[in-house]
Each structure stands twice: as C-alpha cells, then as structure tokens.
Design a protein around this motif. Structure first.
Motif, mmCIF file in Angstrom:
data_model
loop_
_atom_site.group_PDB
_atom_site.id
_atom_site.type_symbol
_atom_site.label_atom_id
_atom_site.label_comp_id
_atom_site.label_asym_id
_atom_site.label_seq_id
_atom_site.Cartn_x
_atom_site.Cartn_y
_atom_site.Cartn_z
ATOM 1 N N VAL A 89 -4.594 8.353 -4.779
ATOM 2 C CA VAL A 89 -4.464 7.062 -5.447
ATOM 3 C C VAL A 89 -5.830 6.381 -5.482
ATOM 4 O O VAL A 89 -6.490 6.232 -4.450
ATOM 5 N N ASN A 91 -5.526 9.520 1.573
ATOM 6 C CA ASN A 91 -5.258 10.112 0.259
ATOM 7 C C ASN A 91 -5.590 9.110 -0.839
ATOM 8 O O ASN A 91 -4.828 8.903 -1.778
ATOM 9 N N ASN A 92 -6.767 8.478 -0.685
ATOM 10 C CA ASN A 92 -7.218 7.491 -1.661
ATOM 11 C C ASN A 92 -8.634 7.809 -2.116
ATOM 12 O O ASN A 92 -9.385 8.490 -1.424
ATOM 13 N N CYS A 97 1.168 4.402 -2.704
ATOM 14 C CA CYS A 97 0.869 5.779 -2.300
ATOM 15 C C CYS A 97 2.133 6.623 -2.151
ATOM 16 O O CYS A 97 2.086 7.694 -1.544
ATOM 17 N N ASP A 144 -4.624 -1.148 -6.862
ATOM 18 C CA ASP A 144 -4.204 0.160 -7.354
ATOM 19 C C ASP A 144 -4.664 0.271 -8.805
ATOM 20 O O ASP A 144 -4.204 -0.470 -9.672
ATOM 21 N N TYR A 192 0.830 -1.203 0.000
ATOM 22 C CA TYR A 192 0.000 0.000 0.000
ATOM 23 C C TYR A 192 0.865 1.254 0.000
ATOM 24 O O TYR A 192 0.616 2.194 -0.759
ATOM 25 N N GLU A 193 1.879 1.283 0.853
ATOM 26 C CA GLU A 193 2.756 2.456 0.943
ATOM 27 C C GLU A 193 3.510 2.682 -0.359
ATOM 28 O O GLU A 193 3.767 3.823 -0.750
#
Length: 219
Positions: free
Chosen positions: A32, A110-111, A25, A72, A21-22
């Motif tokens: 994202v 921030n998704n 992002c 993603d 995940y990181e």
C-alpha cells in the motif's frame, strides 16, 4: 472544541488511526502506497504547546503549528496524522514521524512511503534503509549526486524516443543504481538502492523558450 479534545487521550488517537491503517492494508496482495506531507497553520493561541515561531509563508507575525498527514494514495483516506512543533522543518521531523507511527501500531512492513523533496536528506534515506522501509523519496535536482547522474544520462533523457517512458507522451526516464549500506548486528551490509531520473520534454522546451526571452530582454 478545546474541551472536547482535552478528553481524547493519545492512546485513543493511536487506536483510531491504527484501525484506519489496518483497513487500508486489508488487501495483502500488494504494498500500500502511503503519501506523506506536512503543512503549517498560523495561530493566535497562547495555550497550544506545539505553537512556535517558524518559517511561515503566511502570517509571519504569528506562531505556527505543523501538521503531518499520511494518506492512502489509492483511496485518499488519512491513515495517520499528528501535530508537532512549528519551528521544526520536514527533514528534521521525519524520523520522529516514523517512530510515532510505529508506536501507534502501524507496522509499515507492507507499505511504500512517499515523501516530497522537502523531506529528503542523506540521514533520512539511510534511516529508511536501516529500518527496512520501502520508500520513494523525491530529491532536489540541485543535489550534487543528482546532477552528476543527469549529466551521465543526458543523451538518453534528451532523446524523446529512446528514453521515452511507456504510457507518457512527454516523459523520458531511466534508473541508475545508488549504493548504500544497511546497519545490522554483524556490521554494515551493502544495499542496492535505485535512483529514478525523469525529464519532461514539454516543460524543458517551455523553460528554454522562457530563458531565450529573458536573454533577449537583457540584450
């Protein structure tokens, strides 16, 4: 395989997905987009705890396990995945998936989380607003509120020029406000959400022609 998986702990799994995940992002320049979807897999197993009787499209005589993947949208990388009880539908499991992702260290700040119409419900929309999650939820056209908005915007959406979506030859689109409330410590606060309406003129013409053929066949 079962013996290998038995040595993998939940903590290790969460750490693995957090790193994926990181990585997705890592670019802070834009939100994202994460696409979420689930699938059911039939199983003969009598030891898998999540195996249960559900609404199986294939092999209805077998129990099934449900799996959720969060991808993603830009790269196709899976940033989170989990299994759950085969009898639970998409609408009911979505709040639990949010909780599991957050517990695994995925911030989701921030998704943009994208779900298909199978996940849509008033409760899930309200939950996303209360959790301040950016979301895109596809909705069923049969919902009363959606039908009403299509009736109001019919003239614009059926006009292939005035309502045309830039960059798409056969699509018309418009956006309408959709009022909700957000739960806060001080009480509910009004929130402006948006509903995006689309009409594909090529598909609409195909459906009209097919309907005419069906009527002719009946007559």
């Amino acid at each position: 395989i079962s013996e290998m998986l038995s040595n993998v702990t939940g903590v290790q799994t969460d750490a693995y997905f957090k790193r994926r995940y990181e990585r997705a992002c890592a670019n802070p320049g834009h939100a994202v987009t994460l696409s979420m979807d689930g699938t059911s897999i039939s199983t003969y197993s009598s030891t898998i705890l999540d195996a249960a009787w559900g609404h199986a499209k294939q092999n209805p005589e077998l129990k099934q396990v449900n799996y959720m993947a969060v991808v993603d949208h830009e790269t196709g990388d899976v940033v989170y995945a989990t299994s759950y009880d085969g009898s639970i539908n998409d609408k009911a499991i979505l709040p639990t998936i949010y909780e599991r992702m957050r517990n695994a260290g995925l911030s989701l700040e921030n998704n943009i989380l994208v779900t298909d119409r199978g996940f849509n419900s008033i409760y899930n929309t309200q939950l996303a607003i209360n959790l301040e999650i950016k979301y895109l939820q596809f909705m069923s056209i049969n919902q009363q509120g959606t039908q009403e908005q299509f009736r109001r915007k019919k003239q614009l959406l059926t006009d292939p020029i005035a309502g045309r979506l830039s960059g798409f030859e056969h699509l018309s689109a418009c956006t309408v406000e959709d009022m909700w409330s957000q739960a806060t410590d001080a009480g509910p606060v009004s929130v402006r959400a948006q509903m995006h309406l689309y009409r594909n003129h090529a598909v609409a013409e195909f459906e009209i022609n097919r309907l005419c053929k069906d009527v002719d066949a009946v007559l």
